[in-house]
Design a protein around this motif. Sequence first.
Motif, PDB file in Angstrom:
ATOM      1  N   ARG A 100       0.861  -1.178   0.000  1.00 17.44           N
ATOM      2  CA  ARG A 100       0.000   0.000   0.000  1.00 17.44           C
ATOM      3  C   ARG A 100       0.897   1.227   0.000  1.00 17.44           C
ATOM      4  NH1 ARG A 100      -4.119   0.424   4.542  1.00 17.44           N
ATOM      5  NH2 ARG A 100      -2.171   0.387   5.664  1.00 17.44           N
ATOM      6  N   GLN A 101       0.366   2.295  -0.515  1.00 18.55           N
ATOM      7  CA  GLN A 101       1.170   3.491  -0.657  1.00 18.55           C
ATOM      8  C   GLN A 101       0.456   4.654   0.005  1.00 18.55           C
ATOM      9  OE1 GLN A 101       2.110   4.194  -4.720  1.00 18.55           O
ATOM     10  NE2 GLN A 101       3.653   5.727  -4.278  1.00 18.55           N
ATOM     11  N   HIS A 102       1.198   5.417   0.802  1.00 24.89           N
ATOM     12  CA  HIS A 102       0.656   6.618   1.432  1.00 24.89           C
ATOM     13  C   HIS A 102       1.665   7.725   1.157  1.00 24.89           C
ATOM     14  CE1 HIS A 102      -1.828   8.905   4.146  1.00 24.89           C
ATOM     15  NE2 HIS A 102      -0.740   9.289   4.802  1.00 24.89           N
ATOM     16  N   SER A 103       1.456   8.437   0.064  1.00 22.12           N
ATOM     17  CA  SER A 103       2.447   9.413  -0.388  1.00 22.12           C
ATOM     18  C   SER A 103       1.803  10.776  -0.534  1.00 22.12           C
ATOM     19  CB  SER A 103       3.020   8.991  -1.738  1.00 22.12           C
ATOM     20  OG  SER A 103       3.525   7.685  -1.662  1.00 22.12           O
ATOM     21  N   SER A 104       2.580  11.800  -0.196  1.00 24.09           N
ATOM     22  CA  SER A 104       2.143  13.174  -0.455  1.00 24.09           C
ATOM     23  C   SER A 104       3.361  14.078  -0.452  1.00 24.09           C
ATOM     24  CB  SER A 104       1.129  13.640   0.596  1.00 24.09           C
ATOM     25  OG  SER A 104       1.763  13.911   1.808  1.00 24.09           O
ATOM     26  N   GLY A 105       3.274  15.133  -1.190  1.00 21.39           N
ATOM     27  CA  GLY A 105       4.346  16.120  -1.218  1.00 21.39           C
ATOM     28  C   GLY A 105       5.658  15.580  -1.744  1.00 21.39           C
ATOM     29  N   GLY A 106       5.595  14.616  -2.634  1.00 21.93           N
ATOM     30  CA  GLY A 106       6.809  14.068  -3.203  1.00 21.93           C
ATOM     31  C   GLY A 106       7.507  13.052  -2.306  1.00 21.93           C
ATOM     32  N   SER A 160       7.406   9.496  -0.739  1.00 19.15           N
ATOM     33  CA  SER A 160       6.751   8.221  -0.973  1.00 19.15           C
ATOM     34  C   SER A 160       6.924   7.309   0.241  1.00 19.15           C
ATOM     35  CB  SER A 160       7.345   7.558  -2.218  1.00 19.15           C
ATOM     36  OG  SER A 160       6.707   6.341  -2.451  1.00 19.15           O
ATOM     37  N   VAL A 161       5.812   6.843   0.787  1.00 21.35           N
ATOM     38  CA  VAL A 161       5.833   5.936   1.935  1.00 21.35           C
ATOM     39  C   VAL A 161       5.125   4.650   1.520  1.00 21.35           C
ATOM     40  CG1 VAL A 161       5.112   5.589   4.320  1.00 21.35           C
ATOM     41  CG2 VAL A 161       5.780   7.865   3.546  1.00 21.35           C
ATOM     42  N   LEU A 162       5.871   3.541   1.532  1.00 23.52           N
ATOM     43  CA  LEU A 162       5.297   2.249   1.198  1.00 23.52           C
ATOM     44  C   LEU A 162       5.005   1.490   2.481  1.00 23.52           C
ATOM     45  CD1 LEU A 162       7.559   1.194  -1.797  1.00 23.52           C
ATOM     46  CD2 LEU A 162       5.300   2.226  -1.860  1.00 23.52           C
ATOM     47  N   LEU A 163       3.793   0.953   2.568  1.00 22.52           N
ATOM     48  CA  LEU A 163       3.361   0.212   3.745  1.00 22.52           C
ATOM     49  C   LEU A 163       3.389  -1.280   3.444  1.00 22.52           C
ATOM     50  CD1 LEU A 163       0.411   2.606   4.560  1.00 22.52           C
ATOM     51  CD2 LEU A 163       2.668   2.622   5.586  1.00 22.52           C
ATOM     52  N   GLY A 164       2.688  -2.086   4.214  1.00 18.96           N
ATOM     53  CA  GLY A 164       2.656  -3.529   4.021  1.00 18.96           C
ATOM     54  C   GLY A 164       1.836  -3.918   2.806  1.00 18.96           C
ATOM     55  N   ILE A 165       1.750  -5.215   2.559  1.00 22.29           N
ATOM     56  CA  ILE A 165       0.968  -5.726   1.435  1.00 22.29           C
ATOM     57  C   ILE A 165      -0.480  -5.269   1.607  1.00 22.29           C
ATOM     58  CG2 ILE A 165       0.063  -7.833   0.381  1.00 22.29           C
ATOM     59  CD1 ILE A 165       2.702  -9.147   0.890  1.00 22.29           C
ATOM     60  N   SER A 166      -1.102  -4.867   0.528  1.00 25.04           N
ATOM     61  CA  SER A 166      -2.424  -4.257   0.595  1.00 25.04           C
ATOM     62  C   SER A 166      -3.522  -5.228   1.024  1.00 25.04           C
ATOM     63  CB  SER A 166      -2.784  -3.651  -0.766  1.00 25.04           C
ATOM     64  OG  SER A 166      -2.966  -4.672  -1.717  1.00 25.04           O
ATOM     65  N   LYS A 167      -3.355  -6.513   0.795  1.00 20.95           N
ATOM     66  CA  LYS A 167      -4.325  -7.548   1.145  1.00 20.95           C
ATOM     67  C   LYS A 167      -5.661  -7.369   0.422  1.00 20.95           C
ATOM     68  CE  LYS A 167      -2.282  -8.614   5.552  1.00 20.95           C
ATOM     69  NZ  LYS A 167      -2.446  -8.718   6.975  1.00 20.95           N
ATOM     70  N   ARG A 168      -5.618  -6.714  -0.700  1.00 22.53           N
ATOM     71  CA  ARG A 168      -6.805  -6.631  -1.541  1.00 22.53           C
ATOM     72  C   ARG A 168      -6.712  -7.724  -2.583  1.00 22.53           C
ATOM     73  NH1 ARG A 168      -7.967  -0.233  -2.408  1.00 22.53           N
ATOM     74  NH2 ARG A 168      -7.834   0.272  -0.215  1.00 22.53           N
ATOM     75  N   GLY A 169      -7.779  -8.003  -3.236  1.00 21.14           N
ATOM     76  CA  GLY A 169      -7.758  -9.033  -4.261  1.00 21.14           C
ATOM     77  C   GLY A 169      -8.179 -10.380  -3.698  1.00 21.14           C
ATOM     78  N   ASP A 170      -7.779 -11.429  -4.363  1.00 25.45           N
ATOM     79  CA  ASP A 170      -8.194 -12.787  -4.030  1.00 25.45           C
ATOM     80  C   ASP A 170      -7.337 -13.342  -2.895  1.00 25.45           C
ATOM     81  OD1 ASP A 170      -9.015 -15.409  -3.980  1.00 25.45           O
ATOM     82  OD2 ASP A 170      -9.025 -15.640  -6.159  1.00 25.45           O
ATOM     83  N   THR A 171      -7.939 -13.550  -1.740  1.00 24.57           N
ATOM     84  CA  THR A 171      -7.221 -14.043  -0.563  1.00 24.57           C
ATOM     85  C   THR A 171      -6.655 -15.435  -0.797  1.00 24.57           C
ATOM     86  OG1 THR A 171      -8.743 -12.779   0.817  1.00 24.57           O
ATOM     87  CG2 THR A 171      -7.437 -14.441   1.914  1.00 24.57           C
ATOM     88  N   TYR A 172      -7.430 -16.304  -1.414  1.00 25.68           N
ATOM     89  CA  TYR A 172      -6.993 -17.683  -1.649  1.00 25.68           C
ATOM     90  C   TYR A 172      -5.746 -17.717  -2.533  1.00 25.68           C
ATOM     91  CZ  TYR A 172      -7.146 -22.566  -3.134  1.00 25.68           C
ATOM     92  OH  TYR A 172      -6.827 -23.876  -3.404  1.00 25.68           O
ATOM     93  N   LEU A 173      -5.758 -16.948  -3.625  1.00 25.00           N
ATOM     94  CA  LEU A 173      -4.591 -16.916  -4.514  1.00 25.00           C
ATOM     95  C   LEU A 173      -3.384 -16.317  -3.822  1.00 25.00           C
ATOM     96  CD1 LEU A 173      -5.886 -15.851  -8.027  1.00 25.00           C
ATOM     97  CD2 LEU A 173      -4.764 -17.954  -7.398  1.00 25.00           C
TER      98      LEU A 173
END
Length: 173
Positions: free
Chosen positions: A147-153, A155-168
């Motif tokens: 996941r990304q939480h960026s502003s003002g140039g 860039s802050v990257l967080l953990g895996i977004s956990k969106r999408g297909d959980t099983y896959l």
Amino acid sequence: MRFVPIKTDEQQAVLSLHRVRQSFIKVRTAQANQIRGLLSEFGIIIPQGIAHIAKRLPEIMEKSDLPASFRDLLQRLYSHLKDIDKQVDEMDEKIQQWHRSSDVSRKLAEIPGVGPITATALVASIGDGKNFENGRQLAAWLGLVPRQHSSGGKSVLLGISKRGDTYLRTSLI
């Protein structure tokens, strides 16, 4: 906006096999935990894992001084556990059959760490990989990018977004 690729009837059938297999595995785990919990109330401890139950439960029922009604209950629970295990094996065999008949699935299984279960789930979920412009879009669709939480140039990257297909995602990780 992420769109879901249109699936064929065959892909939907394979995904149904995966879903049913996963639900059987959850039920099997719950059944094993119930058996372990009931035995622990009588002071009999079995380590975690279905293999430990299959190995220790028959000897416990023969040699212990447990009440006959409880031993009958354990026998019923154990036979139910074996039935569920047999159904999981049958689902695995059907998935293996589909895997052997699919060229794309066999190619995916050549990747280290990807087996028939993961390969068939990927092929059935994704279908034609041309629906995605690049690998990053596929990874984002699966929920494997940070996941990304960026502003003002900045860039802050967080953990895996956990969106999408959980099983896959869990199969891949």
